[in-house]
Design a protein around this motif. Structure first.
Motif, short mmCIF file in Angstrom:
data_model
loop_
_atom_site.label_atom_id
_atom_site.label_comp_id
_atom_site.label_asym_id
_atom_site.label_seq_id
_atom_site.Cartn_x
_atom_site.Cartn_y
_atom_site.Cartn_z
N THR A 159 0.84 -1.19 0.00
CA THR A 159 0.00 0.00 0.00
C THR A 159 0.88 1.24 0.00
OG1 THR A 159 -1.70 -1.18 1.26
CG2 THR A 159 -1.88 1.21 1.16
N TRP A 160 0.64 2.12 -0.95
CA TRP A 160 1.47 3.31 -1.13
C TRP A 160 0.64 4.59 -0.98
CZ3 TRP A 160 6.77 3.21 -2.50
CH2 TRP A 160 7.28 1.93 -2.74
N ILE A 161 1.26 5.60 -0.40
CA ILE A 161 0.69 6.95 -0.38
C ILE A 161 1.34 7.71 -1.54
CG2 ILE A 161 0.46 9.08 0.95
CD1 ILE A 161 0.80 7.30 3.47
N ILE A 162 0.52 8.11 -2.47
CA ILE A 162 1.05 8.69 -3.71
C ILE A 162 1.31 10.19 -3.55
CG2 ILE A 162 0.54 9.13 -6.14
CD1 ILE A 162 1.26 6.20 -5.35
N GLN A 163 2.43 10.62 -4.09
CA GLN A 163 2.84 12.02 -4.05
C GLN A 163 3.05 12.52 -5.48
OE1 GLN A 163 6.51 11.52 -1.82
NE2 GLN A 163 5.47 11.61 0.15
N THR A 164 3.62 13.69 -5.59
CA THR A 164 4.16 14.17 -6.86
C THR A 164 5.62 14.51 -6.61
OG1 THR A 164 3.59 16.51 -6.47
CG2 THR A 164 1.93 15.13 -7.58
N PRO A 165 6.45 14.55 -7.67
CA PRO A 165 6.06 14.61 -9.08
C PRO A 165 5.61 13.27 -9.66
CG PRO A 165 8.45 14.65 -8.88
CD PRO A 165 7.91 14.76 -7.49
N GLN A 166 4.86 13.40 -10.76
CA GLN A 166 4.47 12.28 -11.61
C GLN A 166 4.95 12.61 -13.02
OE1 GLN A 166 0.21 11.91 -11.02
NE2 GLN A 166 0.50 10.89 -9.05
N CYS A 167 5.44 11.61 -13.73
CA CYS A 167 6.08 11.88 -15.02
C CYS A 167 5.51 10.95 -16.09
CB CYS A 167 7.59 11.67 -14.88
SG CYS A 167 8.57 12.41 -16.20
N PHE A 168 5.31 11.51 -17.30
CA PHE A 168 4.65 10.77 -18.37
C PHE A 168 5.22 11.14 -19.73
CE2 PHE A 168 1.76 11.89 -14.95
CZ PHE A 168 1.19 10.68 -14.60
N HIS A 169 5.00 10.25 -20.68
CA HIS A 169 5.18 10.61 -22.07
C HIS A 169 4.00 11.52 -22.42
CE1 HIS A 169 8.55 7.95 -23.21
NE2 HIS A 169 8.11 7.24 -22.19
N VAL A 201 5.79 3.00 -9.40
CA VAL A 201 5.93 3.85 -8.22
C VAL A 201 7.41 3.90 -7.82
CG1 VAL A 201 5.29 4.25 -5.82
CG2 VAL A 201 3.62 3.26 -7.40
N ILE A 202 7.91 5.10 -7.67
CA ILE A 202 9.29 5.32 -7.22
C ILE A 202 9.24 5.77 -5.77
CG2 ILE A 202 11.39 6.69 -7.54
CD1 ILE A 202 10.56 7.03 -10.47
N GLU A 203 9.96 5.06 -4.91
CA GLU A 203 9.89 5.38 -3.49
C GLU A 203 10.61 6.69 -3.18
OE1 GLU A 203 10.19 3.21 0.87
OE2 GLU A 203 11.00 2.19 -0.91
N GLY A 204 9.89 7.58 -2.53
CA GLY A 204 10.46 8.86 -2.13
C GLY A 204 10.68 8.90 -0.63
N ASP A 205 10.29 10.00 0.00
CA ASP A 205 10.41 10.07 1.45
C ASP A 205 9.23 10.82 2.04
OD1 ASP A 205 11.07 12.97 1.93
OD2 ASP A 205 12.79 12.47 0.69
N TYR A 206 9.09 10.69 3.34
CA TYR A 206 7.91 11.21 4.03
C TYR A 206 7.95 12.72 4.24
CZ TYR A 206 7.02 6.28 4.85
OH TYR A 206 6.80 4.94 4.66
N THR A 207 9.07 13.36 3.92
CA THR A 207 9.14 14.82 4.08
C THR A 207 8.50 15.57 2.92
OG1 THR A 207 11.31 15.08 3.01
CG2 THR A 207 11.29 14.55 5.37
N ASN A 208 8.18 14.87 1.85
CA ASN A 208 7.61 15.51 0.66
C ASN A 208 6.13 15.83 0.91
OD1 ASN A 208 7.26 16.49 -1.94
ND2 ASN A 208 7.16 14.47 -2.88
N ILE A 209 5.92 16.68 1.89
CA ILE A 209 4.58 16.97 2.41
C ILE A 209 3.85 17.97 1.51
CG2 ILE A 209 3.30 17.90 4.37
CD1 ILE A 209 5.81 17.15 6.08
N LYS A 210 2.56 17.75 1.35
CA LYS A 210 1.72 18.70 0.64
C LYS A 210 1.02 19.61 1.64
CE LYS A 210 -2.07 19.01 -2.71
NZ LYS A 210 -3.05 18.24 -3.52
N VAL A 211 1.09 20.90 1.42
CA VAL A 211 0.37 21.83 2.28
C VAL A 211 -1.13 21.67 2.00
CG1 VAL A 211 -0.06 24.23 2.89
CG2 VAL A 211 2.26 23.48 2.35
N THR A 212 -1.85 21.20 2.99
CA THR A 212 -3.30 21.06 2.87
C THR A 212 -4.00 21.96 3.87
OG1 THR A 212 -3.07 18.76 2.11
CG2 THR A 212 -5.23 19.44 2.93
N THR A 213 -3.59 21.86 5.13
CA THR A 213 -4.12 22.73 6.17
C THR A 213 -3.01 23.69 6.62
OG1 THR A 213 -3.49 21.30 8.01
CG2 THR A 213 -5.61 20.86 6.94
N TYR A 214 -3.41 24.71 7.33
CA TYR A 214 -2.45 25.72 7.79
C TYR A 214 -1.39 25.10 8.71
CZ TYR A 214 -0.59 30.08 9.69
OH TYR A 214 0.24 31.10 10.06
#
Length: 225
Positions: A159-169, A201-214
């Protein structure tokens, strides 16, 4: 550019920030004196693979975006595209504005993106049609019905929590946007999945946080020197 193929970075900045709670676009929030948007913009600008950058924005916020761009010294051409009401519309409008063979898409509200992950995504285009950053879930995820009754439990190891970036042709992603236009999706990977195209899926790290709430801004401050 990689192996003769041009790479366009698409930074999404047209969200409504409803959960942010400050009645303003969260990408304009200042962290250590700089806007949230400026952090990811700088990382993409400095990456050797990126040929140009497109920022998808709300039309009425263009003066603020222009000011953020003017405050930096950028080597790449930065183009502004008016986004849509939904994330998918913003991506689609941006894809139509470039002829690059590869498009790498990032949430403007993720200021802690690392250049090495941009490298991994772009380099993966040699073997894959679509890739995304993600981290393995630390918790067990349960699937429920609309009434909150558990239908199934996921295997945490897969089970993965998906982040960005995402890359495509770019051509493939554009075709999937046109084929499934109007379908509800939360990211671009879902469009390729609908079309039967595998996603890596390329494994990143948990610091790649998205600002959602203040409150997320306080967490991000701890990771920025």
């Amino acid at each position: 550019m990689i192996n003769g193929k041009k790479v366009t970075a698409i930074i999404l900045a047209a969200g409504d920030s409803r959960r942010f709670g400050k009645k303003r676009n969260k990408i304009f929030e200042k962290i250590h004196g700089r806007s949230v948007l400026s952090y990811s913009l700088e990382v993409f600008d400095q990456n050797e693979y990126i040929d140009n950058i497109i920022i998808a924005i709300k039309e009425n916020e263009k003066p603020i975006i222009d000011e953020i761009i003017s405050e930096g010294e950028y080597r790449t051409n930065i183009q502004i595209v008016i986004g849509g009401c939904a994330r998918s519309e913003s991506v689609y409008n941006s894809l139509k504005a470039t002829e690059a063979e590869i498009a790498i898409i990032h949430d403007g509200a993720r200021p802690l993106i690392k250049s090495e992950y941009i490298d991994k995504c772009v380099e993966s285009m040699e073997k894959h049609r679509g890739v995304t950053m993600g981290v393995k879930s630390k918790d067990t995820i349960k699937i429920t019905d609309e009434d909150g009754n558990v239908i199934n439990s996921t295997d945490r190891a897969n089970t993965w929590i998906i982040q960005t970036p995402q890359c495509f042709h770019r051509d493939l992603l554009l075709a999937m946007h046109e084929k499934f236009k109007g379908d509800p999706v939360t990211d671009d990977c879902q469009l390729l999945e609908k079309g039967g195209h595998p996603i890596k899926v390329i494994e990143g790290d948990y610091t790649n946080i998205k600002v959602t709430t203040y409150d997320d801004c306080s967490i991000i401050k701890e990771f920025i020197d």
